[in-house]
Design a protein around this motif. Sequence first.
Motif, short mmCIF file in Angstrom:
data_model
loop_
_atom_site.label_atom_id
_atom_site.label_comp_id
_atom_site.label_asym_id
_atom_site.label_seq_id
_atom_site.Cartn_x
_atom_site.Cartn_y
_atom_site.Cartn_z
N UNK A 73 -7.19 4.93 2.67
CA UNK A 73 -5.90 4.82 2.22
C UNK A 73 -5.59 5.48 0.93
N UNK A 74 -4.39 5.80 0.67
CA UNK A 74 -4.19 6.26 -0.75
C UNK A 74 -4.27 5.18 -1.92
N UNK A 75 -4.91 5.44 -2.76
CA UNK A 75 -5.06 4.45 -3.96
C UNK A 75 -3.88 4.54 -4.82
N UNK A 76 -2.93 3.56 -4.50
CA UNK A 76 -1.75 3.79 -4.97
C UNK A 76 -1.14 2.50 -5.59
N UNK A 77 0.07 2.24 -6.14
CA UNK A 77 0.43 1.08 -6.66
C UNK A 77 0.77 -0.35 -5.81
N UNK A 78 0.71 0.24 -4.51
CA UNK A 78 0.80 -0.78 -3.52
C UNK A 78 -0.25 -1.73 -3.34
N UNK A 79 -1.38 -1.53 -3.95
CA UNK A 79 -2.60 -2.56 -3.89
C UNK A 79 -2.71 -3.22 -5.23
N UNK A 80 -3.54 -4.27 -4.99
CA UNK A 80 -3.64 -5.36 -5.83
C UNK A 80 -4.90 -5.08 -6.88
N UNK A 81 -5.06 -4.90 -8.07
CA UNK A 81 -5.97 -4.83 -8.99
C UNK A 81 -6.59 -6.17 -9.27
N UNK A 82 -7.89 -6.61 -8.80
CA UNK A 82 -8.56 -7.84 -8.92
C UNK A 82 -9.91 -7.70 -9.52
N UNK A 83 -10.21 -8.16 -10.92
CA UNK A 83 -11.40 -8.08 -11.37
C UNK A 83 -11.69 -9.33 -11.79
N UNK A 84 -13.12 -9.76 -11.76
CA UNK A 84 -13.57 -11.07 -12.02
C UNK A 84 -15.06 -10.59 -12.69
N UNK A 99 -14.02 -13.93 -17.04
CA UNK A 99 -13.05 -12.87 -17.31
C UNK A 99 -12.17 -12.80 -15.90
N UNK A 100 -10.97 -13.02 -15.64
CA UNK A 100 -10.37 -13.02 -14.42
C UNK A 100 -9.16 -12.13 -15.02
N UNK A 101 -9.01 -11.09 -14.17
CA UNK A 101 -7.52 -10.18 -14.38
C UNK A 101 -7.16 -9.48 -12.79
N UNK A 102 -6.07 -10.12 -12.44
CA UNK A 102 -5.27 -10.04 -11.32
C UNK A 102 -4.03 -9.55 -11.48
N UNK A 169 -9.70 -4.20 -4.51
CA UNK A 169 -8.53 -3.65 -4.27
C UNK A 169 -7.81 -4.54 -3.29
N UNK A 170 -7.00 -4.95 -3.24
CA UNK A 170 -6.53 -5.61 -2.04
C UNK A 170 -4.98 -5.24 -1.68
N UNK A 171 -4.66 -5.39 -0.38
CA UNK A 171 -3.45 -5.17 -0.02
C UNK A 171 -2.42 -6.05 -0.38
#
Length: 174
Positions: A73-84, A99-102, A169-171
Amino acid sequence: MILIKVYIFVWFFFVSKAQTNFMPNLPLGKFRLIVNAIRQCENTKKLPIKINLYLNKKSSTITEFKGNFTLGVPFDDSLIFDRNAASRSLTGGWKPNSIIYVTNNACSKSKFIAGNAWFSFLKAFNFPSGNCPIPMGNYSSSEYDTVLIEDNNFPKVYFYGKYKFVGKEKNQRK
């Protein structure tokens, strides 16, 4: 009346002093990013974004990322950025959620957080451009020096220690 004012003044002095002199147990300061290992997710067969990276020790001072990206799928701004991130505890285990950044807009946020490292990384892995979105496809690299990831927009001062990061990366749910 004067005694009450003195108590209030003393109380205010101690409270304001306590807030400005808070010192955590961990040392704090400038840091370097040292990548020790990259591990793959356990079940990636059905996932649309597959990352196959590994570290190559080129010399005693140079370590490189090698591998490929497969974007279904294209890596674009429709995805959610989730880092832990989990931090290494004094007893040897990992403490989760240090550290949590979603956030939404995965591509734009990745580009912002990575800073100048974004452009060098995309160039090394032969992505078509440094802008969002990144189209579907297979992208590979033979080498990317891990020192280059230090040119980013992370906080420049943080608690010293070892950290284990998990990135997803989540939908977006609608």
